[in-house]
Motif scaffolding. Sequence first.
Motif, short mmCIF file in Angstrom:
data_model
loop_
_atom_site.label_atom_id
_atom_site.label_comp_id
_atom_site.label_asym_id
_atom_site.label_seq_id
_atom_site.Cartn_x
_atom_site.Cartn_y
_atom_site.Cartn_z
N THR A 34 -33.43 -52.23 48.25
CA THR A 34 -34.12 -53.42 47.73
C THR A 34 -33.41 -53.99 46.52
N SER A 35 -33.01 -53.13 45.58
CA SER A 35 -32.32 -53.63 44.39
C SER A 35 -30.98 -54.25 44.75
N MET A 36 -30.32 -53.69 45.77
CA MET A 36 -29.03 -54.25 46.20
C MET A 36 -29.25 -55.59 46.90
N GLU A 37 -30.33 -55.73 47.64
CA GLU A 37 -30.63 -57.01 48.28
C GLU A 37 -30.97 -58.07 47.24
N VAL A 38 -31.75 -57.70 46.22
CA VAL A 38 -32.06 -58.66 45.16
C VAL A 38 -30.78 -59.07 44.44
N HIS A 39 -29.89 -58.13 44.24
CA HIS A 39 -28.58 -58.43 43.63
C HIS A 39 -27.85 -59.48 44.46
N CYS A 40 -27.88 -59.35 45.79
CA CYS A 40 -27.23 -60.32 46.66
C CYS A 40 -27.92 -61.69 46.59
N LEU A 41 -29.22 -61.69 46.35
CA LEU A 41 -29.97 -62.94 46.34
C LEU A 41 -29.82 -63.72 45.03
N ILE A 42 -29.50 -63.03 43.93
CA ILE A 42 -29.38 -63.71 42.63
C ILE A 42 -27.90 -63.88 42.33
N GLU A 43 -27.43 -65.08 42.47
CA GLU A 43 -26.01 -65.36 42.28
C GLU A 43 -25.56 -64.98 40.86
N GLY A 44 -24.48 -64.22 40.79
CA GLY A 44 -23.91 -63.84 39.49
C GLY A 44 -24.60 -62.68 38.82
N SER A 45 -25.60 -62.09 39.46
CA SER A 45 -26.30 -60.97 38.83
C SER A 45 -25.41 -59.74 38.73
N VAL A 46 -25.76 -58.86 37.80
CA VAL A 46 -25.02 -57.63 37.57
C VAL A 46 -25.88 -56.46 38.03
N LEU A 47 -25.33 -55.59 38.84
CA LEU A 47 -26.03 -54.41 39.35
C LEU A 47 -25.37 -53.17 38.78
N ILE A 48 -26.18 -52.30 38.15
CA ILE A 48 -25.63 -51.06 37.59
C ILE A 48 -26.40 -49.86 38.14
N ASP A 49 -25.76 -48.70 38.06
CA ASP A 49 -26.43 -47.46 38.45
C ASP A 49 -27.52 -47.13 37.45
N PRO A 50 -28.55 -46.42 37.86
CA PRO A 50 -29.63 -46.07 36.93
C PRO A 50 -29.13 -45.12 35.85
N PRO A 51 -29.60 -45.30 34.61
CA PRO A 51 -29.21 -44.40 33.51
C PRO A 51 -30.00 -43.11 33.50
N TRP A 52 -30.94 -42.95 34.42
CA TRP A 52 -31.75 -41.75 34.56
C TRP A 52 -31.36 -41.03 35.85
N PRO A 53 -31.80 -39.82 36.07
CA PRO A 53 -31.46 -39.11 37.31
C PRO A 53 -31.90 -39.88 38.54
N GLU A 54 -31.18 -39.69 39.63
CA GLU A 54 -31.47 -40.41 40.86
C GLU A 54 -32.89 -40.14 41.35
N ASP A 55 -33.43 -38.98 41.03
CA ASP A 55 -34.78 -38.63 41.49
C ASP A 55 -35.81 -38.73 40.37
N ALA A 56 -35.53 -39.56 39.35
CA ALA A 56 -36.41 -39.65 38.18
C ALA A 56 -37.82 -40.07 38.57
N TRP A 57 -37.96 -41.02 39.49
CA TRP A 57 -39.30 -41.51 39.85
C TRP A 57 -40.10 -40.41 40.54
N GLN A 58 -39.44 -39.71 41.48
CA GLN A 58 -40.14 -38.64 42.17
C GLN A 58 -40.56 -37.54 41.20
N GLN A 59 -39.65 -37.17 40.29
CA GLN A 59 -39.97 -36.13 39.32
C GLN A 59 -41.05 -36.59 38.35
N GLY A 60 -41.04 -37.88 38.00
CA GLY A 60 -42.09 -38.41 37.13
C GLY A 60 -43.45 -38.37 37.79
N GLN A 61 -43.51 -38.66 39.09
CA GLN A 61 -44.78 -38.59 39.81
C GLN A 61 -45.32 -37.15 39.82
N LYS A 62 -44.42 -36.19 40.05
CA LYS A 62 -44.83 -34.79 40.08
C LYS A 62 -45.30 -34.33 38.70
N ALA A 63 -44.57 -34.75 37.65
CA ALA A 63 -44.95 -34.36 36.29
C ALA A 63 -46.30 -34.97 35.91
#
Length: 285
Positions: A231-260
């Motif tokens: 989804t984030s990559m698709e939004v990047h494609c839809l917004i001309e000139g947008s910058v897409l970067i990797d997350p500064p948190w672990p790849e599983d941060a959301w899942q781990q946050g839900q568990k915590a």
Amino acid sequence: MPIAEIRGGEVYYEILGESGPLIVLTPGGRFSIDIPGLRPLAEALVAGGHRVLLWDRPNCGRSEVAFWGPTESHMRAEVLHDLLVHLDTGPVIIAGGSGGARDSILTAMLYPEIATKLIVWNIVGGNYGLIALGSHYIIPNITAAKITGIEGLIELPEWQERIQDNPKNKDRLLALDADEFQAQMLRWLDAYVPKPGQTIPGVADYEFSKLRIPTLIIRGGEHDIDHPKRTSMEVHCLIEGSVLIDPPWPEDAWQQGQKARARGEGNIFDTWVLAAPAILDFVRQ
């Protein structure tokens, strides 16, 4: 906490910092500005030379409940616009994560004159993400209004919390007509039905052509089915000139946050402060 009267309802807000460009920071879900993890990010942005506006959106925290507009995010975008006009802020930097990302995108899309830059992360999308939102935020309200009426609706834990935070919300809820409320919830539910040509709920892909400001997108984590990488990559494609970067948190941060959060040992937004350096670098450009 300051209060503004916007569209017939109270909106609570707070501005951190004394000087510098203003960043509007919006969390996700129906969480208030007191949700753990939000303020550390705001304070890091203040330390980086900015002011930060935090606000309780309608149906969140201390602000009053409201139910209008084609989607809840459209409603919030209109309220945020009117709040910024009320505060006479001039153009601002708009930033948000999860549901706050959608609110931020719509605000910049509908009111381009008030946004100088857009920064979003944890963008909800995909079949699971959309259906989960509809099931959590909309279906229980339709069921309550249909079966037990408004008196039963206000007994839902979510609205009991809003009444505790702001007692005026009880009268606002009781003033609703059950049939009209149900019809409005069905309109909001439609946004969460996955559709071709609609990457984020309630927003047609062609609407993204309205976004002409510098935009930073923090990619969704690997295997995060609430905020898919795709989804984030698709939004990047839809917004001309947008910058897409990797997350500064672990790849599983959301899942781990839900568990915590389920264990009572943390919260889903605890890692958001890690985005501060990337946000500050982007706004300095």
